[in-house]
Design a protein around this motif. Structure first.
Motif, PDB file in Angstrom:
ATOM      1  N   VAL A  55      36.594  -4.580  -1.013  1.00 54.21           N
ATOM      2  CA  VAL A  55      35.175  -4.655  -0.701  1.00 54.21           C
ATOM      3  C   VAL A  55      34.442  -5.376  -1.829  1.00 54.21           C
ATOM      4  N   GLY A  56      33.664  -6.391  -1.483  1.00 50.45           N
ATOM      5  CA  GLY A  56      32.793  -7.049  -2.440  1.00 50.45           C
ATOM      6  C   GLY A  56      31.381  -6.520  -2.298  1.00 50.45           C
ATOM      7  N   ASN A  57      30.795  -6.052  -3.388  1.00 54.36           N
ATOM      8  CA  ASN A  57      29.424  -5.535  -3.354  1.00 54.36           C
ATOM      9  C   ASN A  57      28.854  -5.580  -4.766  1.00 54.36           C
ATOM     10  N   PHE A  58      27.603  -5.997  -4.863  1.00 52.84           N
ATOM     11  CA  PHE A  58      26.974  -6.110  -6.171  1.00 52.84           C
ATOM     12  C   PHE A  58      26.207  -4.858  -6.566  1.00 52.84           C
ATOM     13  N   ALA A  59      25.299  -4.388  -5.719  1.00 53.41           N
ATOM     14  CA  ALA A  59      24.352  -3.370  -6.186  1.00 53.41           C
ATOM     15  C   ALA A  59      24.111  -2.281  -5.160  1.00 53.41           C
ATOM     16  N   GLY A  60      25.185  -1.781  -4.561  1.00 55.01           N
ATOM     17  CA  GLY A  60      25.033  -0.685  -3.618  1.00 55.01           C
ATOM     18  C   GLY A  60      24.395   0.540  -4.232  1.00 55.01           C
ATOM     19  N   GLU A  61      24.671   0.776  -5.508  1.00 51.78           N
ATOM     20  CA  GLU A  61      24.087   1.936  -6.191  1.00 51.78           C
ATOM     21  C   GLU A  61      22.560   1.851  -6.236  1.00 51.78           C
ATOM     22  N   GLY A 118      32.656  -8.222   2.429  1.00 48.76           N
ATOM     23  CA  GLY A 118      31.542  -8.222   1.486  1.00 48.76           C
ATOM     24  C   GLY A 118      30.306  -7.694   2.180  1.00 48.76           C
ATOM     25  N   VAL A 119      29.511  -6.918   1.460  1.00 46.53           N
ATOM     26  CA  VAL A 119      28.358  -6.282   2.091  1.00 46.53           C
ATOM     27  C   VAL A 119      27.241  -6.105   1.066  1.00 46.53           C
ATOM     28  N   GLU A 120      26.009  -6.305   1.512  1.00 50.25           N
ATOM     29  CA  GLU A 120      24.860  -6.059   0.633  1.00 50.25           C
ATOM     30  C   GLU A 120      23.634  -5.705   1.465  1.00 50.25           C
ATOM     31  N   LEU A 121      22.980  -4.626   1.075  1.00 51.33           N
ATOM     32  CA  LEU A 121      21.679  -4.227   1.613  1.00 51.33           C
ATOM     33  C   LEU A 121      20.623  -4.621   0.585  1.00 51.33           C
ATOM     34  N   MET A 122      19.605  -5.415   0.991  1.00 50.21           N
ATOM     35  CA  MET A 122      18.629  -5.905   0.022  1.00 50.21           C
ATOM     36  C   MET A 122      17.188  -5.865   0.527  1.00 50.21           C
ATOM     37  N   ARG A 123      16.995  -5.781   1.839  1.00 53.34           N
ATOM     38  CA  ARG A 123      15.643  -5.918   2.392  1.00 53.34           C
ATOM     39  C   ARG A 123      14.988  -4.573   2.694  1.00 53.34           C
ATOM     40  N   ASN A 124      15.538  -3.514   2.145  1.00 50.88           N
ATOM     41  CA  ASN A 124      14.979  -2.184   2.367  1.00 50.88           C
ATOM     42  C   ASN A 124      13.999  -1.774   1.282  1.00 50.88           C
ATOM     43  N   ILE A 224      16.349 -13.343   0.270  1.00 51.53           N
ATOM     44  CA  ILE A 224      16.717 -11.930   0.152  1.00 51.53           C
ATOM     45  C   ILE A 224      17.234 -11.513   1.526  1.00 51.53           C
ATOM     46  N   THR A 225      18.467 -11.035   1.594  1.00 52.64           N
ATOM     47  CA  THR A 225      19.155 -10.917   2.886  1.00 52.64           C
ATOM     48  C   THR A 225      19.943  -9.617   2.976  1.00 52.64           C
ATOM     49  N   ASP A 226      19.952  -9.021   4.161  1.00 53.29           N
ATOM     50  CA  ASP A 226      20.914  -7.968   4.498  1.00 53.29           C
ATOM     51  C   ASP A 226      22.079  -8.630   5.228  1.00 53.29           C
ATOM     52  N   GLY A 227      23.299  -8.195   4.925  1.00 50.00           N
ATOM     53  CA  GLY A 227      24.392  -8.753   5.701  1.00 50.00           C
ATOM     54  C   GLY A 227      25.764  -8.371   5.199  1.00 50.00           C
ATOM     55  N   ALA A 228      26.737  -8.625   6.046  1.00 55.49           N
ATOM     56  CA  ALA A 228      28.144  -8.375   5.711  1.00 55.49           C
ATOM     57  C   ALA A 228      28.990  -9.466   6.345  1.00 55.49           C
ATOM     58  N   SER A 229      30.121  -9.733   5.731  1.00 54.53           N
ATOM     59  CA  SER A 229      31.088 -10.685   6.267  1.00 54.53           C
ATOM     60  C   SER A 229      32.480 -10.178   5.956  1.00 54.53           C
ATOM     61  N   ALA A 230      33.413 -10.434   6.848  1.00 50.20           N
ATOM     62  CA  ALA A 230      34.781  -9.948   6.666  1.00 50.20           C
ATOM     63  C   ALA A 230      35.774 -10.999   7.119  1.00 50.20           C
ATOM     64  N   ILE A 354      20.475 -20.990   1.073  1.00 58.08           N
ATOM     65  CA  ILE A 354      19.064 -21.248   1.334  1.00 58.08           C
ATOM     66  C   ILE A 354      18.769 -21.169   2.824  1.00 58.08           C
ATOM     67  N   GLY A 355      19.657 -21.665   3.649  1.00 59.19           N
ATOM     68  CA  GLY A 355      19.428 -21.648   5.085  1.00 59.19           C
ATOM     69  C   GLY A 355      20.043 -20.456   5.795  1.00 59.19           C
ATOM     70  N   ALA A 356      21.288 -20.155   5.461  1.00 58.25           N
ATOM     71  CA  ALA A 356      22.001 -19.091   6.182  1.00 58.25           C
ATOM     72  C   ALA A 356      21.657 -17.708   5.665  1.00 58.25           C
ATOM     73  N   GLY A 357      21.334 -17.598   4.364  1.00 61.06           N
ATOM     74  CA  GLY A 357      21.019 -16.303   3.772  1.00 61.06           C
ATOM     75  C   GLY A 357      21.975 -15.943   2.655  1.00 61.06           C
ATOM     76  N   HIS A 358      21.576 -14.970   1.844  1.00 58.93           N
ATOM     77  CA  HIS A 358      22.346 -14.627   0.646  1.00 58.93           C
ATOM     78  C   HIS A 358      22.405 -13.117   0.422  1.00 58.93           C
ATOM     79  N   PRO A 359      23.147 -12.387   1.275  1.00 57.81           N
ATOM     80  CA  PRO A 359      23.429 -10.985   0.965  1.00 57.81           C
ATOM     81  C   PRO A 359      24.502 -10.965  -0.129  1.00 57.81           C
ATOM     82  N   VAL A 360      24.117 -10.688  -1.345  1.00 55.82           N
ATOM     83  CA  VAL A 360      24.871 -11.065  -2.545  1.00 55.82           C
ATOM     84  C   VAL A 360      26.358 -10.746  -2.466  1.00 55.82           C
ATOM     85  N   GLY A 361      26.712  -9.515  -2.187  1.00 53.72           N
ATOM     86  CA  GLY A 361      28.126  -9.148  -2.175  1.00 53.72           C
ATOM     87  C   GLY A 361      28.911  -9.761  -1.042  1.00 53.72           C
ATOM     88  N   ALA A 362      28.224 -10.222   0.000  1.00 61.32           N
ATOM     89  CA  ALA A 362      28.897 -10.809   1.160  1.00 61.32           C
ATOM     90  C   ALA A 362      29.044 -12.318   1.049  1.00 61.32           C
TER      91      ALA A 362
END
Length: 415
Positions: A55-61, A118-124, A224-230, A354-362
Motif C-alpha cells: 500500500v502506498g500512502n503519504f498521510a493517512g494519519e 495507492g490511496v489518499e484522502l485529502m479533500r475532507n 488537491i484530490t481524493d483517490g486510489a489506484s491499484a 494538473i489535469g487528472a488529479g494528485h491523490p498523493v499516495g496513489a
C-alpha cells in the motif's frame, strides 16, 4: 518469459473528481476497498491468488486518523486474514515505493503475484489544513513559513533557480498547464475533465490566472484530490497462465526501473547540483537507470511519457532530465509541440497531476497504470496510437525521491 520478469496484468483507478469524505464515514477505507475489488474484477484474479499486498500512502494519519494500512488491506477478504502486507511512504512517490517493493518480492521468487494499491484522502479538510498536512514532507521546520504555502513556495524556488541557471519564460509553463488540462478532457477518471477554461487562464493575466507565490500562478498548481489506484503485478509463470486464460488481453512488462533519493531540503539539493549540468542529478540518474535496465538508449526509443507535474515547473524540469532536450533547453520541447498529444513523444496524455488529479499516495500507482494502459492499447480516448514503450517519472518532496519505470508491451519483449 524470462525468470525474474515482472508483468502488469491490469489495474484501475477511482474517479479522481469524487469527494469521498462526503459519501462515507470511513472514506479512506472505502477508497482502498473500491480500488482493490475493482482491480481484482478487472484482471479476473480471485483474492485467494494474491500473494502479497503493498500500500502506498503519504498521510493517512493526518487526513484520516488512520495508519497501519497494510493491516487495513488485510481486513478486506477472509482469504487475506494472514496475508503479508505493508504500507510505504515517500511523500508523492509513496505509490512508486510500494510498486518497487512488490516487484522486488516477485523478482526474488517470494510470491507469484502482488497487488499494489495507492490511496489518499485529502479533500475532507479545508485547503489551508491540507497545505499544513502536506508540508510535513518538506524539511521541518526550516522550509515551513507560516506566511506562504509550503509547496507552491518551494516549487517557485525551483522555477527561480531554473530562471537563474538557464532562463525561463512563464509562457512555457502556461503551455504545459494548457496541454495537461486539454488532455484530461479525454480521460474519464480525470478530476478536471469537465472543467471549462476561461480566457487567459494559462497566461500572465492576474485576474484569470492570479499569482499564488512569486512567479507561480494558479494554473501552475496541481490538484488537491481524493483517490486510489491499484495494479496487479505477476511473475512469469503466473503471467503465462493468466495470458492463456485471457487470450484477447495484453499484459505489459516492467522492462526497467530507477530509484534515487537526494537530501530532504531543496537548498541542499541545489548546492549539490551547482556544478552539474542537471538541476536534480538524482532524478536524471533514476531515469537513466530505468533506460539502462530496459536496454534502451533514451527517449528516442520511447513512445509516450507519464511524468510528475505537481506544478508545471516539475514537468518542465523533467523534460530535459528525460533527455528530450539538452540540459536547460526544455523550452524547445514545449515550443515545437513534440510533447503535445499528437507530438512525436506525447507527455501526460492522461492529463497528468494538473489535469487528472494528485491523490498523493496513489499518484505513483496511477502513473504506472497509465503506462500499462498506453502500451496495451487500453487507454481509450487518450490512447497514443501505436504506443509500445512508455517511460515514467514520479517524485516525492522537492524532487528528493525519484522513481522511474520503463513499461513495454509484453508480447513484443518477453515471449
Amino acid at each position: 518469459m524470462s525468470a525474474g520478469t515482472v508483468h502488469v496484468l491490469g489495474g484501475v483507478q477511482t474517479d479522481f473528481a469524487r469527494r469521498w469524505g462526503r459519501e462515507s464515514g470511513r472514506p479512506l477505507a472505502s477508497m482502498l476497498e473500491s480500488a482493490v475489488q475493482d482491480c481484482l474484477d478487472e484482471t479476473g484474479v480471485p483474492a485467494r491468488q494474491v500473494g502479497t499486498v503493498h500500500v502506498g500512502n503519504f498521510a493517512g494519519e493526518r487526513f484520516a486518523g488512520q495508519s497501519h494500512l497494510g493491516a487495513l488491506a488485510c481486513s478486506l477478504y477472509p482469504e487475506w486474514a494472514s496475508l503479508p502486507a505493508s504500507r510505504h511512504e515517500a511523500a508523492c512517490a509513496s505509490g512508486s515505493m510500494a510498486a518497487l517493493a512488490a516487484m522486488a518480492e516477485i523478482e526474488a521468487g517470494r510470491y507469484e503475484t502482488a497487488l499494489v494499491v495507492g490511496v489518499e484522502l485529502m479533500r475532507n479538510v479545508p485547503g489551508s489544513t491540507a497545505a499544513e498536512y502536506l508540508g510535513c514532507a518538506a524539511s521541518v521546520p526550516d522550509e515551513l513559513n507560516a506566511d506562504v504555502l509550503p509547496w507552491p513556495s518551494l516549487f517557485d524556488a525551483i522555477a527561480q533557480e531554473t530562471e537563474r541557471r538557464y532562463g525561463l519564460d512563464h509562457a512555457h509553463l502556461g503551455r504545459i498547464a494548457e496541454l495537461n488540462r486539454s488532455n484530461a478532457v479525454r480521460n474519464p477518471w480525470a478530476q478536471t475533465r469537465d472543467w471549462v477554461s476561461s480566457p487567459g487562464e494559462f497566461s500572465a493575466d492576474d485576474v484569470a490566472n492570479p499569482t499564488v507565490v512569486g512567479r507561480t500562478r494558479k494554473s501552475d498548481c496541481g490538484r488537491i484530490t481524493d483517490g486510489a489506484s491499484a495494479v496487479l503485478l505477476a511473475g512469469p509463470r503466473f503471467a503465462a497462465r493468466w495470458a492463456r486464460r485471457h487470450p484477447r488481453r495484453l499484459l505489459s512488462t516492467v522492462r526497467g526501473w530507477g530509484h534515487r533519493t537526494a537530501p530532504l531540503s531543496l537548498a541542499d539539493k541545489l548546492t549539490l547540483s551547482r556544478d552539474s549540468e542537471y538541476m536534480f542529478p538524482n532524478m536524471r540518474a533514476a531515469i537513466v537507470d530505468a533506460y539502462t535496465r530496459a536496454g534502451i538508449a533514451g527517449p528516442g526509443d520511447v513512445d509516450v511519457i507519464e511524468t510528475h507535474d505537481c506544478f508545471t515547473i516539475t514537468e518542465y524540469v523533467a523534460l530535459d532530465h528525460f533527455g528530450l532536450t539538452k540540459p536547460g533547453r526544455a523550452w524547445e520541447a514545449v515550443e515545437d509541440d513534440r510533447i503535445g498529444f499528437n507530438g512525436s513523444i506525447p507527455v501526460n496524455p492522461s492529463g497528468g497531476l494538473i489535469g487528472a488529479g494528485h491523490p498523493v499516495g496513489a499518484t505513483g500507482v496511477r502513473i504506472l497504470l497509465d503506462a500499462h494502459r498506453q502500451v496495451t492499447d487500453t487507454a481509450g480516448e487518450y490512447q497514443v496510437p501505436r504506443a509500445r514503450t512508455a517511460a515514467t517519472l514520479n517524485v516525492g518532496g522537492s524532487c528528493s525521491t525519484a522513481a522511474s519505470f520503463v513499461v513495454g508491451t509484453a508480447d513484443e519483449h518477453t515471449r
